[in-house]
Design an enzyme around this catalytic site. Sequence first.
Site, mmCIF file in Angstrom:
data_model
loop_
_atom_site.group_PDB
_atom_site.id
_atom_site.type_symbol
_atom_site.label_atom_id
_atom_site.label_comp_id
_atom_site.label_asym_id
_atom_site.label_seq_id
_atom_site.Cartn_x
_atom_site.Cartn_y
_atom_site.Cartn_z
ATOM 1 C CG ASN A 9 38.668 42.968 34.502
ATOM 2 O OD1 ASN A 9 38.094 43.711 35.344
ATOM 3 N ND2 ASN A 9 39.283 41.878 34.974
ATOM 4 C CD1 TRP A 10 38.095 49.761 33.142
ATOM 5 C CD2 TRP A 10 36.696 50.912 34.498
ATOM 6 N NE1 TRP A 10 37.518 50.800 32.445
ATOM 7 C CE2 TRP A 10 36.529 51.456 33.068
ATOM 8 C CE3 TRP A 10 35.819 51.485 35.599
ATOM 9 C CZ2 TRP A 10 35.926 52.694 32.741
ATOM 10 C CZ3 TRP A 10 34.882 52.437 34.985
ATOM 11 C CH2 TRP A 10 35.154 53.228 33.721
ATOM 12 C CE LYS A 11 42.638 42.606 36.033
ATOM 13 N NZ LYS A 11 43.656 41.713 36.104
ATOM 14 C CG HIS A 94 39.436 37.712 36.243
ATOM 15 N ND1 HIS A 94 40.755 37.699 36.924
ATOM 16 C CD2 HIS A 94 39.769 38.428 35.318
ATOM 17 C CE1 HIS A 94 41.619 38.421 36.464
ATOM 18 N NE2 HIS A 94 40.969 38.788 35.190
ATOM 19 C CD GLU A 96 42.866 39.826 39.028
ATOM 20 O OE1 GLU A 96 41.840 40.383 39.062
ATOM 21 O OE2 GLU A 96 43.777 40.122 38.329
ATOM 22 C CD GLU A 165 41.908 37.615 31.541
ATOM 23 O OE1 GLU A 165 42.015 38.442 31.140
ATOM 24 O OE2 GLU A 165 41.665 37.324 32.938
ATOM 25 N N GLY A 171 48.793 41.148 34.748
ATOM 26 C CA GLY A 171 49.383 42.186 35.393
ATOM 27 C C GLY A 171 50.946 41.999 35.817
ATOM 28 C CB SER A 209 50.763 41.554 30.088
ATOM 29 O OG SER A 209 50.808 41.387 31.406
ATOM 30 N N GLY A 230 43.139 44.573 31.144
ATOM 31 C CA GLY A 230 43.079 44.938 32.646
ATOM 32 C C GLY A 230 43.860 46.425 32.621
ATOM 33 N N GLY A 231 45.038 46.457 33.048
ATOM 34 C CA GLY A 231 46.031 47.632 33.160
ATOM 35 C C GLY A 231 45.774 48.716 32.150
HETATM 36 P P1 13P Z 1 46.157 42.864 32.758
HETATM 37 O O1 13P Z 1 46.007 43.411 31.207
HETATM 38 O O2 13P Z 1 46.400 43.960 33.595
HETATM 39 O O3 13P Z 1 47.434 41.929 32.595
HETATM 40 O O4 13P Z 1 45.036 41.931 33.240
HETATM 41 C C1 13P Z 1 44.366 41.254 32.365
HETATM 42 C C2 13P Z 1 43.104 40.692 32.931
HETATM 43 O O5 13P Z 1 43.117 40.043 34.044
HETATM 44 C C3 13P Z 1 41.986 40.913 32.464
HETATM 45 O O6 13P Z 1 40.853 40.376 32.790
#
Ligand code: 13P
Length: 253
Positions: A9-11, A94, A96, A165, A171, A209, A230-231
């Site tokens: 997930n590149w966000k 998600h 967010e 999640e 994050g 994470s 994510g990251g």
């Molecule tokens: P991180 O891997 O950066 O914690 O993000 C997880 C996420 O929200 C994937 O959708």
Amino acid sequence: MRKKLIVGNWKMNGSLAANAELLAALKAGFDAAQADLALCAPAPYLLQLQAALQGSGIAWGAQDVSAHEGGAYTGEVSAAMLRDCGCRYVIVGHSERRQYHHESDDLVALKAQRALAAGLTPIVCVGETLPDREAGRTEFVVKRQLSAVIHAVGHCCSEIVVAYEPVWAIGTGLSASAAQAQAVHAVLRAQLRAATGQAERNRILYGGSMNAANAAELLRQPDVDGGLIGGASLKAASFLSIAAAGLAVLQTN
Ligand code: 13P
């Protein structure tokens, strides 16, 4: 054990130039035997992903979809448009989006329905906040979130991917432990099984994470069918190591 599904997930990250570099490295390093791989990118880059990834075995998808089919909804992107761009997946619900865009369980369920109707696989995110966990409400919250989707999509439930999640793990560098993840995944699988009579087809991903160092232990859990990253999906080396961990786990089981 199911072959793992590792989704990036590149966000709201990326640029044409940076994506091109990342996509080239991923294509060069991807081994389809390791895991199924998919990338969920910002909408403006979906055609870039289509051009780069077609025929590579790596799938792509979006991070959100409109609950409307089409028409006068300025700024929205429909499920049919995502299909047009070759998407296989779309993330819905998600945390967010639930948090910053006030998306309700019902709206997320509608989005999942729209995605399925257009031939997309929704990746339905559920997860508790830290206060929820501390108050012992984890199970209640994730079941409530999933239940809205189950009721909306009915028998199509076997077509969805679920992502657990925990909001406190996203994050933060503080992943859920393997035991914590497995416990919630087992609850979610039981809920899917109760709704459809089976839940073996559903893949339940862990997100929060996840990285090259902790992936193997998380992916070793019997109900953890992959990761939503994510990251660590923004660097080819770390993303590919997570896919490799998926294979290592399969081989030792
Ligand atoms: P991180 O891997 O950066 O914690 O993000 C997880 C996420 O929200 C994937 O959708």
